[in-house]
Design a protein around this motif. Structure first.
Motif, mmCIF file in Angstrom:
data_model
loop_
_atom_site.group_PDB
_atom_site.id
_atom_site.type_symbol
_atom_site.label_atom_id
_atom_site.label_comp_id
_atom_site.label_asym_id
_atom_site.label_seq_id
_atom_site.Cartn_x
_atom_site.Cartn_y
_atom_site.Cartn_z
ATOM 1 N N UNK A 160 7.794 66.670 24.593
ATOM 2 C CA UNK A 160 6.398 66.296 24.820
ATOM 3 C C UNK A 160 6.204 65.729 26.227
ATOM 4 N N UNK A 161 7.157 64.939 26.684
ATOM 5 C CA UNK A 161 7.081 64.431 28.060
ATOM 6 C C UNK A 161 6.997 65.600 29.038
ATOM 7 N N UNK A 162 7.883 66.557 28.864
ATOM 8 C CA UNK A 162 7.940 67.660 29.818
ATOM 9 C C UNK A 162 6.703 68.544 29.739
ATOM 10 N N UNK A 163 6.278 68.841 28.544
ATOM 11 C CA UNK A 163 5.177 69.782 28.369
ATOM 12 C C UNK A 163 3.801 69.159 28.640
ATOM 13 N N UNK A 164 3.758 67.850 28.793
ATOM 14 C CA UNK A 164 2.498 67.198 29.170
ATOM 15 C C UNK A 164 2.498 66.820 30.650
ATOM 16 N N UNK A 165 3.402 67.403 31.423
ATOM 17 C CA UNK A 165 3.396 67.214 32.866
ATOM 18 C C UNK A 165 4.052 65.948 33.358
ATOM 19 N N UNK A 166 4.873 65.327 32.530
ATOM 20 C CA UNK A 166 5.554 64.098 32.912
ATOM 21 C C UNK A 166 6.979 64.386 33.396
ATOM 22 N N UNK A 167 7.585 63.389 34.033
ATOM 23 C CA UNK A 167 8.934 63.530 34.577
ATOM 24 C C UNK A 167 9.966 63.240 33.488
ATOM 25 N N UNK A 168 10.975 64.090 33.404
ATOM 26 C CA UNK A 168 12.123 63.889 32.513
ATOM 27 C C UNK A 168 13.345 63.697 33.390
ATOM 28 N N UNK A 169 14.061 62.591 33.186
ATOM 29 C CA UNK A 169 15.226 62.313 34.026
ATOM 30 C C UNK A 169 16.395 61.808 33.186
ATOM 31 N N UNK A 170 17.598 62.096 33.667
ATOM 32 C CA UNK A 170 18.822 61.661 32.987
ATOM 33 C C UNK A 170 19.857 61.268 34.029
ATOM 34 N N UNK A 171 20.860 60.544 33.585
ATOM 35 C CA UNK A 171 22.006 60.270 34.447
ATOM 36 C C UNK A 171 23.278 60.370 33.618
ATOM 37 N N UNK A 172 24.336 60.908 34.223
ATOM 38 C CA UNK A 172 25.672 60.949 33.630
ATOM 39 C C UNK A 172 25.634 61.637 32.255
ATOM 40 N N UNK A 173 26.172 60.977 31.218
ATOM 41 C CA UNK A 173 26.182 61.574 29.883
ATOM 42 C C UNK A 173 24.795 61.645 29.262
ATOM 43 N N UNK A 174 23.805 61.016 29.891
ATOM 44 C CA UNK A 174 22.445 61.106 29.386
ATOM 45 C C UNK A 174 21.960 62.536 29.268
ATOM 46 N N UNK A 175 22.575 63.435 30.057
ATOM 47 C CA UNK A 175 22.215 64.856 29.974
ATOM 48 C C UNK A 175 22.473 65.431 28.593
ATOM 49 N N UNK A 176 23.328 64.773 27.798
ATOM 50 C CA UNK A 176 23.570 65.217 26.427
ATOM 51 C C UNK A 176 22.282 65.193 25.612
ATOM 52 N N UNK A 177 21.355 64.332 26.011
ATOM 53 C CA UNK A 177 20.082 64.255 25.307
ATOM 54 C C UNK A 177 19.194 65.469 25.508
ATOM 55 N N UNK A 178 19.565 66.329 26.466
ATOM 56 C CA UNK A 178 18.792 67.538 26.727
ATOM 57 C C UNK A 178 19.287 68.737 25.915
ATOM 58 N N UNK A 179 20.463 68.614 25.318
ATOM 59 C CA UNK A 179 21.124 69.787 24.736
ATOM 60 C C UNK A 179 20.347 70.445 23.604
ATOM 61 N N UNK A 180 19.653 69.688 22.816
ATOM 62 C CA UNK A 180 18.928 70.266 21.680
ATOM 63 C C UNK A 180 17.414 70.251 21.860
ATOM 64 N N UNK A 181 16.978 70.051 23.091
ATOM 65 C CA UNK A 181 15.532 70.013 23.356
ATOM 66 C C UNK A 181 15.009 71.432 23.536
ATOM 67 N N UNK A 182 14.092 71.808 22.658
ATOM 68 C CA UNK A 182 13.472 73.133 22.703
ATOM 69 C C UNK A 182 11.985 72.988 22.991
ATOM 70 N N UNK A 183 11.483 73.791 23.905
ATOM 71 C CA UNK A 183 10.072 73.757 24.250
ATOM 72 C C UNK A 183 9.248 74.575 23.252
ATOM 73 N N UNK A 184 7.945 74.510 23.354
ATOM 74 C CA UNK A 184 7.076 75.182 22.399
ATOM 75 C C UNK A 184 7.195 76.700 22.457
ATOM 76 N N UNK A 185 7.744 77.228 23.557
ATOM 77 C CA UNK A 185 7.961 78.679 23.652
ATOM 78 C C UNK A 185 9.268 79.114 23.016
ATOM 79 N N UNK A 186 9.991 78.157 22.409
ATOM 80 C CA UNK A 186 11.239 78.462 21.732
ATOM 81 C C UNK A 186 12.471 78.439 22.612
ATOM 82 N N UNK A 187 12.279 78.212 23.908
ATOM 83 C CA UNK A 187 13.396 78.206 24.847
ATOM 84 C C UNK A 187 13.949 76.797 25.037
#
Length: 234
Positions: free
Chosen positions: A127-154
């Protein structure tokens, strides 16, 4: 980008140990303090949330004399009011996207266990990404991106330039046998264009539009600088 709120949501882990190794882990404190100090200096307020809410464990490796000799982290560690923020964090499910300009996922090995298991966190990031907001991570925080799917299924990271804690750094940190997976390879499997600094543990940040990722603990301040730059651009 939505109207500025001058506020950032920071996500931290609730996991306090490696499940198959029995070693202690948790939030890498410097990845919070370095980001916080820079963002606060530039006028941003911040809230801290975690998948389960409540008290946050600290990775003992992030509290060594060497780590706390760092002026910023050591000062924050001695600041009772600041450290009390980690005693009672809100649950990710309680966060409202419209209250913030950006989300920042801290690291520490604990995030490898609870970030990808949190459906609430996955949907929040999307929701952050698809509403035009910034998404940021550091180090192992990138693990939080692994299962994030956008509304287009990607997957969010598909075709995106990213970084995160490298496998070489995992080996050098003597954690290769303890971690549940290889963050670097998992990002690449999802179609991410993953890259690293020339030297392990050197500060390195990758920006791809509103997705900002840092490689390791040394990168936390640089991630904050990139986030603030985007949020204050005219």
């Amino acid at each position: 980008m939505p109207a500025a709120k001058n506020k950032i949501l920071i996500i931290v882990t609730n996991a306090d140990e490696y499940r198959k190794a029995g070693l202690r882990t948790g939030l890498w404190l410097g990845e919070l303090t370095h980001f916080w100090d820079y963002a606060e200096e530039h006028g941003f307020a911040m809230d801290i949330a975690s998948p389960s809410g409540g008290k946050i464990p600290l990775d003992p490796e992030s509290l060594t004399r060497q780590m706390l000799d760092d002026e910023g982290t050591g000062k924050r560690y001695l600041d009772r009011n600041f450290m009390d923020l980690l005693k009672v964090t809100m649950q990710v499910s309680e966060a409202t996207v419209d209250d913030y300009d950006a989300i920042y996922l801290t690291g520490g090995h604990g995030v490898m266990f609870d970030f990808p298991q949190s459906k609430d966190l996955e949907s929040l990031i999307a929701r952050f990404y698809e509403t035009g907001r910034v998404v940021s991570t550091v180090c192992h925080g990138a693990a939080g991106l692994l299962n994030v799917t956008l509304s287009n299924g990607e997957p969010l990271v598909n075709g995106m330039r990213v970084t995160g804690f490298s496998w070489l750094e995992e080996v050098l940190a003597d954690r290769a046998d303890a971690v549940p997976y290889n963050v670097q390879e998992e990002l690449k499997k999802l179609g991410a264009d993953y890259s690293t600094a020339a030297q392990p543990f050197a500060s390195y940040v990758v920006e791809d539009g509103r997705l900002i990722t840092g490689q390791n603990p040394s990168s936390a301040r640089a991630v904050a600088e990139a986030v603030v730059k985007q949020l204050t651009a005219t």
